[in-house]
Scaffold this motif. Sequence first.
Motif, PDB file in Angstrom:
ATOM      1  N   GLY A   1      31.259  28.146  36.418  1.00  0.00           N
ATOM      2  CA  GLY A   1      30.129  28.025  35.508  1.00  0.00           C
ATOM      3  C   GLY A   1      29.663  26.592  35.337  1.00  0.00           C
ATOM      4  N   ALA A   2      30.562  25.636  35.507  1.00  0.00           N
ATOM      5  CA  ALA A   2      30.217  24.222  35.338  1.00  0.00           C
ATOM      6  C   ALA A   2      29.596  23.609  36.593  1.00  0.00           C
ATOM      7  CB  ALA A   2      31.468  23.433  34.947  1.00  0.00           C
TER       8      ALA A   2
ATOM      9  N   GLY B   1      34.432  52.980  34.509  1.00  0.00           N
ATOM     10  CA  GLY B   1      35.254  52.484  33.412  1.00  0.00           C
ATOM     11  C   GLY B   1      36.683  52.954  33.555  1.00  0.00           C
ATOM     12  N   GLY B   2      37.334  53.214  32.460  1.00  0.00           N
ATOM     13  CA  GLY B   2      38.680  53.765  32.526  1.00  0.00           C
ATOM     14  C   GLY B   2      39.704  52.916  31.818  1.00  0.00           C
ATOM     15  N   ALA B   3      39.794  51.651  32.118  1.00  0.00           N
ATOM     16  CA  ALA B   3      40.804  50.788  31.515  1.00  0.00           C
ATOM     17  C   ALA B   3      40.172  49.997  30.376  1.00  0.00           C
ATOM     18  CB  ALA B   3      41.378  49.838  32.551  1.00  0.00           C
ATOM     19  N   PHE B   4      40.920  49.835  29.309  1.00  0.00           N
ATOM     20  CA  PHE B   4      40.423  49.043  28.184  1.00  0.00           C
ATOM     21  C   PHE B   4      40.451  47.559  28.503  1.00  0.00           C
ATOM     22  CE2 PHE B   4      41.613  52.969  26.005  1.00  0.00           C
ATOM     23  CZ  PHE B   4      40.411  53.235  25.385  1.00  0.00           C
ATOM     24  N   ASP B   5      41.502  47.108  29.137  1.00  0.00           N
ATOM     25  CA  ASP B   5      41.604  45.705  29.542  1.00  0.00           C
ATOM     26  C   ASP B   5      42.217  45.690  30.929  1.00  0.00           C
ATOM     27  OD1 ASP B   5      41.951  43.026  29.927  1.00  0.00           O
ATOM     28  OD2 ASP B   5      43.040  42.675  28.074  1.00  0.00           O
ATOM     29  N   GLN B   6      41.370  45.599  31.919  1.00  0.00           N
ATOM     30  CA  GLN B   6      41.814  45.771  33.298  1.00  0.00           C
ATOM     31  C   GLN B   6      42.650  44.630  33.844  1.00  0.00           C
ATOM     32  OE1 GLN B   6      38.626  45.386  32.374  1.00  0.00           O
ATOM     33  NE2 GLN B   6      37.454  44.260  33.891  1.00  0.00           N
ATOM     34  N   ILE B   7      42.782  43.515  33.116  1.00  0.00           N
ATOM     35  CA  ILE B   7      43.569  42.399  33.662  1.00  0.00           C
ATOM     36  C   ILE B   7      44.830  42.101  32.856  1.00  0.00           C
ATOM     37  CG2 ILE B   7      41.527  41.373  34.709  1.00  0.00           C
ATOM     38  CD1 ILE B   7      41.651  39.206  32.513  1.00  0.00           C
ATOM     39  N   THR B   8      45.119  42.874  31.822  1.00  0.00           N
ATOM     40  CA  THR B   8      46.272  42.624  30.960  1.00  0.00           C
ATOM     41  C   THR B   8      47.571  42.536  31.746  1.00  0.00           C
ATOM     42  OG1 THR B   8      45.271  43.680  29.068  1.00  0.00           O
ATOM     43  CG2 THR B   8      47.650  43.585  29.070  1.00  0.00           C
ATOM     44  N   HIS B   9      47.752  43.401  32.711  1.00  0.00           N
ATOM     45  CA  HIS B   9      49.032  43.479  33.405  1.00  0.00           C
ATOM     46  C   HIS B   9      49.136  42.556  34.617  1.00  0.00           C
ATOM     47  CE1 HIS B   9      50.623  46.694  30.921  1.00  0.00           C
ATOM     48  NE2 HIS B   9      49.393  47.190  30.924  1.00  0.00           N
ATOM     49  N   ALA B  10      48.100  41.822  34.916  1.00  0.00           N
ATOM     50  CA  ALA B  10      48.182  40.855  36.018  1.00  0.00           C
ATOM     51  C   ALA B  10      49.156  39.752  35.617  1.00  0.00           C
ATOM     52  CB  ALA B  10      46.811  40.271  36.311  1.00  0.00           C
ATOM     53  N   PRO B  11      49.884  39.191  36.563  1.00  0.00           N
ATOM     54  CA  PRO B  11      50.805  38.101  36.232  1.00  0.00           C
ATOM     55  C   PRO B  11      50.083  36.971  35.497  1.00  0.00           C
ATOM     56  CG  PRO B  11      51.179  38.874  38.469  1.00  0.00           C
ATOM     57  CD  PRO B  11      49.947  39.560  37.978  1.00  0.00           C
ATOM     58  N   GLU B  12      50.720  36.455  34.461  1.00  0.00           N
ATOM     59  CA  GLU B  12      50.082  35.464  33.588  1.00  0.00           C
ATOM     60  C   GLU B  12      49.590  34.230  34.338  1.00  0.00           C
ATOM     61  OE1 GLU B  12      50.943  33.066  29.418  1.00  0.00           O
ATOM     62  OE2 GLU B  12      52.435  34.454  30.203  1.00  0.00           O
ATOM     63  N   ALA B  13      50.395  33.729  35.266  1.00  0.00           N
ATOM     64  CA  ALA B  13      49.989  32.525  36.001  1.00  0.00           C
ATOM     65  C   ALA B  13      48.715  32.790  36.807  1.00  0.00           C
ATOM     66  CB  ALA B  13      51.114  32.048  36.914  1.00  0.00           C
ATOM     67  N   LEU B  14      48.640  33.945  37.454  1.00  0.00           N
ATOM     68  CA  LEU B  14      47.427  34.287  38.216  1.00  0.00           C
ATOM     69  C   LEU B  14      46.230  34.421  37.292  1.00  0.00           C
ATOM     70  CD1 LEU B  14      48.588  36.944  40.842  1.00  0.00           C
ATOM     71  CD2 LEU B  14      48.026  34.541  41.218  1.00  0.00           C
ATOM     72  N   ARG B  15      46.458  35.046  36.124  1.00  0.00           N
ATOM     73  CA  ARG B  15      45.376  35.211  35.147  1.00  0.00           C
ATOM     74  C   ARG B  15      44.848  33.861  34.692  1.00  0.00           C
ATOM     75  NH1 ARG B  15      48.201  38.794  31.997  1.00  0.00           N
ATOM     76  NH2 ARG B  15      48.479  37.213  30.391  1.00  0.00           N
ATOM     77  N   ASP B  16      45.761  32.968  34.313  1.00  0.00           N
ATOM     78  CA  ASP B  16      45.350  31.650  33.824  1.00  0.00           C
ATOM     79  C   ASP B  16      44.584  30.870  34.892  1.00  0.00           C
ATOM     80  OD1 ASP B  16      46.563  32.271  31.435  1.00  0.00           O
ATOM     81  OD2 ASP B  16      48.330  31.012  31.784  1.00  0.00           O
ATOM     82  N   GLN B  17      45.114  30.861  36.105  1.00  0.00           N
ATOM     83  CA  GLN B  17      44.471  30.125  37.194  1.00  0.00           C
ATOM     84  C   GLN B  17      43.113  30.739  37.539  1.00  0.00           C
ATOM     85  OE1 GLN B  17      47.418  30.439  40.228  1.00  0.00           O
ATOM     86  NE2 GLN B  17      48.857  29.058  39.189  1.00  0.00           N
ATOM     87  N   GLY B  18      43.064  32.067  37.616  1.00  0.00           N
ATOM     88  CA  GLY B  18      41.821  32.743  37.976  1.00  0.00           C
ATOM     89  C   GLY B  18      40.735  32.523  36.939  1.00  0.00           C
ATOM     90  N   LEU B  19      41.083  32.635  35.667  1.00  0.00           N
ATOM     91  CA  LEU B  19      40.080  32.439  34.622  1.00  0.00           C
ATOM     92  C   LEU B  19      39.627  30.983  34.551  1.00  0.00           C
ATOM     93  CD1 LEU B  19      41.496  34.861  31.911  1.00  0.00           C
ATOM     94  CD2 LEU B  19      39.600  35.251  33.499  1.00  0.00           C
ATOM     95  N   ALA B  20      40.525  30.057  34.864  1.00  0.00           N
ATOM     96  CA  ALA B  20      40.118  28.647  34.932  1.00  0.00           C
ATOM     97  C   ALA B  20      39.106  28.438  36.058  1.00  0.00           C
ATOM     98  CB  ALA B  20      41.339  27.754  35.131  1.00  0.00           C
ATOM     99  N   LEU B  21      39.311  29.105  37.184  1.00  0.00           N
ATOM    100  CA  LEU B  21      38.364  28.995  38.296  1.00  0.00           C
ATOM    101  C   LEU B  21      37.003  29.583  37.925  1.00  0.00           C
ATOM    102  CD1 LEU B  21      40.862  29.860  41.147  1.00  0.00           C
ATOM    103  CD2 LEU B  21      39.574  27.713  40.963  1.00  0.00           C
TER     104      LEU B  21
ATOM    105  N   THR C   1      37.774  25.571  47.941  1.00  0.00           N
ATOM    106  CA  THR C   1      39.072  25.575  48.625  1.00  0.00           C
ATOM    107  C   THR C   1      40.156  26.103  47.693  1.00  0.00           C
ATOM    108  OG1 THR C   1      38.405  23.724  50.019  1.00  0.00           O
ATOM    109  CG2 THR C   1      40.775  24.108  49.780  1.00  0.00           C
ATOM    110  N   ARG C   2      40.125  25.686  46.417  1.00  0.00           N
ATOM    111  CA  ARG C   2      41.115  26.169  45.456  1.00  0.00           C
ATOM    112  C   ARG C   2      40.934  27.656  45.171  1.00  0.00           C
ATOM    113  NH1 ARG C   2      40.583  24.032  40.597  1.00  0.00           N
ATOM    114  NH2 ARG C   2      38.640  22.951  41.022  1.00  0.00           N
ATOM    115  N   LEU C   3      39.673  28.120  45.087  1.00  0.00           N
ATOM    116  CA  LEU C   3      39.416  29.542  44.880  1.00  0.00           C
ATOM    117  C   LEU C   3      39.954  30.355  46.049  1.00  0.00           C
ATOM    118  CD1 LEU C   3      38.087  31.836  43.209  1.00  0.00           C
ATOM    119  CD2 LEU C   3      36.000  31.415  44.526  1.00  0.00           C
ATOM    120  N   GLU C   4      39.719  29.880  47.240  1.00  0.00           N
ATOM    121  CA  GLU C   4      40.212  30.581  48.424  1.00  0.00           C
ATOM    122  C   GLU C   4      41.735  30.640  48.428  1.00  0.00           C
ATOM    123  OE1 GLU C   4      39.355  30.749  53.189  1.00  0.00           O
ATOM    124  OE2 GLU C   4      39.213  28.801  52.209  1.00  0.00           O
TER     125      GLU C   4
END
Length: 153
Positions: A80-81, A55-75, A94-97
Motif C-alpha cells: 500500500g505504501a 464464504g464459509g469461514a469467519f476468519d480464514q487466516i486465524t489458523h495460519a502460522p503466526e510468523a507467516l501471518r505477520d510477515q504476509g500482512l506486513a508485505l 523479491t521479499r514477496l516472492e
Amino acid sequence: MITLVIVQGAWEDIAGGVRAGQWRMVAAQTRQLVLASLQVSGLEYGGEPYWHENGGAFDQITHAPEALRDQGLALVHEAGALARDPSGAESWLTRLEAWAHVVHRGLGLDEDLPELRSPEGMFGGLRLVRGWTETVDALGLPPLLPSDWTKPL
C-alpha cells in the motif's frame, strides 16, 4: 485450486503491476495473494475451507502460522505504501516472492506454480478446447456440451 488460480493469477498481476507502476492494483492483488496463501496454509492447522464467492469461514487466516501471518500482512501494508514511494518496489517484490515460496513449500509444493496466463499454462489448454468442436463435428461424435447449454435464451 485456490493456490493455483487465485495465488498464481495474483502473482502475475503483481509482477506486471510493479513493472507498469500500477500501485493500487499491486496493493489489491498483494492482499489477495497473501490472504489466499494464508488461508490455504492454515488448513493444516484446523482452518476452515473458504472460497471467496461462497464464504464459509469467519476468519480464514486465524489458523495460519503466526510468523507467516505477520510477515504476509506486513508485505500487504508495504504494498500500500509503494504508491507514495515506489523506489523499493523491486526489493519488496523479491521479499514477496520469497515469502510466497516459503508458504508453498510448507504446503508440500516443491515446484513453482505454472504460469496460467501463457501458452504453456491454462491458455494453451483453452486453445486446444476451442478446436475440439470442429474435430468432434468432423468425426460425427456427440457434442461435448449438452445441447440445451448452447441454445440462445
